[in-house]
Design a protein around this motif. Structure first.
Motif, PDB file in Angstrom:
ATOM      1  N   UNK A 183      61.742   2.701 134.499  1.00 51.04           N
ATOM      2  CA  UNK A 183      61.454   3.581 135.630  1.00 51.04           C
ATOM      3  C   UNK A 183      60.356   4.595 135.399  1.00 51.04           C
ATOM      4  N   UNK A 184      59.346   4.186 134.649  1.00 48.51           N
ATOM      5  CA  UNK A 184      58.194   5.066 134.462  1.00 48.51           C
ATOM      6  C   UNK A 184      57.516   5.319 135.805  1.00 48.51           C
ATOM      7  N   UNK A 185      57.273   6.597 136.102  1.00 47.22           N
ATOM      8  CA  UNK A 185      56.605   6.911 137.372  1.00 47.22           C
ATOM      9  C   UNK A 185      55.210   7.477 137.178  1.00 47.22           C
ATOM     10  N   UNK A 186      54.856   7.724 135.920  1.00 48.28           N
ATOM     11  CA  UNK A 186      53.522   8.293 135.701  1.00 48.28           C
ATOM     12  C   UNK A 186      52.985   7.896 134.337  1.00 48.28           C
ATOM     13  N   UNK A 187      51.664   7.768 134.276  1.00 56.09           N
ATOM     14  CA  UNK A 187      50.999   7.457 133.014  1.00 56.09           C
ATOM     15  C   UNK A 187      49.950   8.525 132.714  1.00 56.09           C
ATOM     16  N   UNK A 188      49.922   8.927 131.468  1.00 55.35           N
ATOM     17  CA  UNK A 188      48.818   9.749 130.986  1.00 55.35           C
ATOM     18  C   UNK A 188      47.923   8.807 130.178  1.00 55.35           C
ATOM     19  N   UNK A 189      46.646   8.763 130.521  1.00 55.57           N
ATOM     20  CA  UNK A 189      45.763   7.798 129.855  1.00 55.57           C
ATOM     21  C   UNK A 189      44.692   8.537 129.053  1.00 55.57           C
ATOM     22  N   UNK A 190      44.815   8.395 127.761  1.00 59.32           N
ATOM     23  CA  UNK A 190      43.841   9.050 126.877  1.00 59.32           C
ATOM     24  C   UNK A 190      42.994   7.961 126.224  1.00 59.32           C
ATOM     25  N   UNK A 191      42.300   7.212 127.059  1.00 63.01           N
ATOM     26  CA  UNK A 191      41.586   6.027 126.574  1.00 63.01           C
ATOM     27  C   UNK A 191      40.694   5.527 127.693  1.00 63.01           C
ATOM     28  N   UNK A 192      39.446   5.913 127.600  1.00 58.55           N
ATOM     29  CA  UNK A 192      38.509   5.564 128.667  1.00 58.55           C
ATOM     30  C   UNK A 192      38.387   4.094 128.972  1.00 58.55           C
ATOM     31  N   UNK A 250      47.572   5.576 124.819  1.00 57.38           N
ATOM     32  CA  UNK A 250      46.722   6.268 123.839  1.00 57.38           C
ATOM     33  C   UNK A 250      45.463   5.498 123.506  1.00 57.38           C
ATOM     34  N   UNK A 251      44.676   6.070 122.636  1.00 57.51           N
ATOM     35  CA  UNK A 251      43.475   5.379 122.134  1.00 57.51           C
ATOM     36  C   UNK A 251      43.866   4.137 121.337  1.00 57.51           C
ATOM     37  N   UNK A 252      42.889   3.392 120.912  1.00 59.49           N
ATOM     38  CA  UNK A 252      43.186   2.159 120.188  1.00 59.49           C
ATOM     39  C   UNK A 252      43.797   2.480 118.824  1.00 59.49           C
ATOM     40  N   UNK A 253      44.559   1.545 118.310  1.00 62.89           N
ATOM     41  CA  UNK A 253      45.182   1.746 116.993  1.00 62.89           C
ATOM     42  C   UNK A 253      44.140   2.106 115.935  1.00 62.89           C
ATOM     43  N   UNK A 254      42.931   1.555 116.082  1.00 60.50           N
ATOM     44  CA  UNK A 254      41.882   1.860 115.106  1.00 60.50           C
ATOM     45  C   UNK A 254      41.596   3.359 115.065  1.00 60.50           C
ATOM     46  N   UNK A 255      41.616   3.986 116.227  1.00 61.30           N
ATOM     47  CA  UNK A 255      41.358   5.426 116.285  1.00 61.30           C
ATOM     48  C   UNK A 255      42.465   6.191 115.564  1.00 61.30           C
ATOM     49  N   UNK A 256      43.710   5.769 115.805  1.00 62.27           N
ATOM     50  CA  UNK A 256      44.816   6.428 115.108  1.00 62.27           C
ATOM     51  C   UNK A 256      44.719   6.183 113.604  1.00 62.27           C
TER      52      UNK A 256
END
Lengths: 338, 338
Positions: free
Chosen positions: A239-248, A183-189
């Motif tokens: 066993x994570x096989x995929x990442x969703x990245x919401x953080x440029x 996710x985005x940085x903790x500051x964003x949350x």
DNA sequence: GCCCATCGTCGAAGCGCTTCGACGAACTTC
DNA sequence: GAAGTTCGTCGAAGCGCTTCGACGATGGGC
């Protein structure tokens, strides 16, 4: 500087006629119009903006309230700003640039002193204090974002919840069952910036619906932040096989880290990024991504403001459908390995 | 919206007295002033900007003409913009945002229609067509950059020629004799953006003065651009021990490439970067760098505009001295190896 | 104690534009 | 051909402010 009177004299008409030539609000004979226009051109006449605003109660200026923090997401902000300025010009409006840190006072200042006809704000927070202030203004406003209580105020944005769903659906369709969200940085949350919230909710809901095993983690900027976020994700779910990245900002160091630790993309780990198209395509691996359509959002925001000014109907909550573009960072997991 | 007349009535004075309370241009008794201010506060009075502009010929708005291309240097542009807006506000001015692509017409539009009191332009080209147009305006302008013929127009910028000198002097002082320059993209040179020119001239002059062996090369964005630029530099000059990098986008891929090809920084190759401090410090190796003081430049540009508006003296060419900060990317070459 | 300068305030003009009502002329409409 | 429209233009008012000149009231200088 010539005035409308100078033009009138030069053309042998009254000032009001010149005004009507300019505004088109009353019929003018072709001949007169031509004479007036010639006089305007010859004298280089430009109507005085202040006089116009005073007489007509219209400034042809809109305010853009941008977060001019330099820390994060600068290119995206710039894309919004570019789109807004360009679109505004296409409606013959100019843009007054305000910074978010002037807060409520800045909005009231420009609105009360009639500097602008409408306002466009970006980087809204969940319970943004500026919303109640906006409601009291006589000028309409359009938000880029979707705060909790936005009744009566027009909002435009990517549908981040749907974006999260789309990302997970895509991955699930490729056989991924164990997925991490960077996710985005903790500051964003912490600021409760609305897109972060919405994406996270959408992610959790879709995860449940699709019966996936998922974990989520914010991610501080920089290589160290990425390292620790990834470590936490791995620790939380085997066993994570995929990442969703919401953080440029995280994308580049994440790819570096994966490479350094021998995890290949997409063979060992698939990635779906939420970021502008050009960012996705400037990475070592061309990333399958969901675009942040800053240009469209900015343009629609301006269009909405213009409709509001014209008293036309608008859609008060306009969430753009996410569109996922497949590139090289996702691969089908063979059924035998699922 | 209350007007100055409403305030006057509420305070039991004439409108002109209210105006003088607001502007302080004539003495007002403490008692009257207090009554007026109370009335202003109670009614929530804000003077109408257009009316004010019409009567006083002052808008309290300055134009900022920014290159809203999204391709390059976005963070630096944003830093300039932030500084300009913040500084303008500190002088009680607002900022109207124009894009460079409106060209001369945009400048004339806002100037002739008296929307702004002054203009600040960034991203100037060597023979920028906008300069002659600016000279014809009644509003003063300040340039961020240094075009060829800038007589009569105030300019502010980092002294890029001196920066190049400083970089080479530093490297030479550490025993480097064979040095490559990784320049901005060819597009920047093609546009003859003034900083690129000035840096290059300074580089070449200092190189001659210090009797160094140097080569220079522009650098396309992206990993591929960096690879080819570096290859060309190496081909043109054997035994390069140091690189001067005047290209932010290139830094990260360059460091990646050096690492991938087994050239250590600073052991095998020293680097001096010209870039904002935070960029230099967010790289895998903390880079010795010469800061691009966007904040200072933006602030000074606004201050200069304000002085011009007040009819005060200004320095028409203000080039800020570069300051090099040593970090971890340069090392002394032992005399035995020189 | 008289003359001037300064202080504090007011009234009116004017900044440059838009817009409303009015009005003659030309056209319809039966 | 009288009555009603529409067309094309004008004059005047007014938008909300600043600023100039004026003027009575104080106060200082001698």
């Amino acid at each position: 500087m010539p005035t409308i009177n100078d033009v009138a004299k030069a053309a042998g008409v009254s000032p009001s006629t010149v005004s009507y030539v300019l505004s088109g609000r009353r019929p003018i004979s072709a001949e007169t119009r031509a004479r007036v226009q010639a006089a305007i051109a010859e004298l280089g006449f430009h109507p005085h903006a202040g006089a116009r605003a005073l007489a007509s109660s219209k400034t042809n200026v809109i305010a853009l309230v941008a977060p001019l923090r330099v820390d994060v997401n600068v290119p995206v902000i710039m894309q919004f700003a570019t789109a807004v300025v360009t679109a505004a010009r296409s409606f013959n409006h100019d843009v007054l640039l305000l910074t978010k840190d002037e807060g409520t006072a800045g909005l009231e200042r420009v609105a009360h002193s009639t500097m602008v006809d409408a306002l466009i704000l970006m980087d809204l927070e969940r319970d943004d204090l500026r919303i109640p202030a906006l409601r009291k203004l006589k000028q309409p406003s359009v938000l880029i974002g979707l705060p909790a209580d936005h009744t009566g105020i027009a909002c435009v944005d990517l549908d981040f919840a749907a974006a999260a769903r789309t990302a997970l659906t895509h991955l699930a369709g490729h056989g991924h069952r164990r997925i991490g969200l960077v996710g985005p940085s903790p500051a964003v949350y912490r600021r409760q910036t609305t897109y972060a919230d919405r994406f996270l909710s959408g992610f959790l809901e879709a995860s449940a619906e699709l019966d996936l095993r998922t974990v989520t983690h914010p991610c501080e900027p920089g290589a160290e932040g990425v390292r620790s976020a990834l470590a936490d994700l791995d620790a939380a779910l085997d066993g994570i096989t995929a990442l969703v990245v919401h953080n440029e900002e995280a994308l580049r160091p994440l790819l570096d880290l994966l490479q350094a630790t021998g995890r290949r993309v997409p063979e060992d780990v698939a990635i779906v990024a939420i970021c502008p198209r050009d960012v996705a395509m400037s990475m070592p691996v061309n990333l399958t991504s969901i675009d942040i359509p800053a240009h469209d959002v900015g343009t629609i925001a301006v269009e909405t403001a213009m409709r509001l000014l014209d008293g036309r109907r608008v859609e008060y909550t306009r969430l753009l459908e996410p569109s996922l573009v497949e590139r090289d960072s996702c691969r089908e997991i063979p059924p035998s390995h699922r």
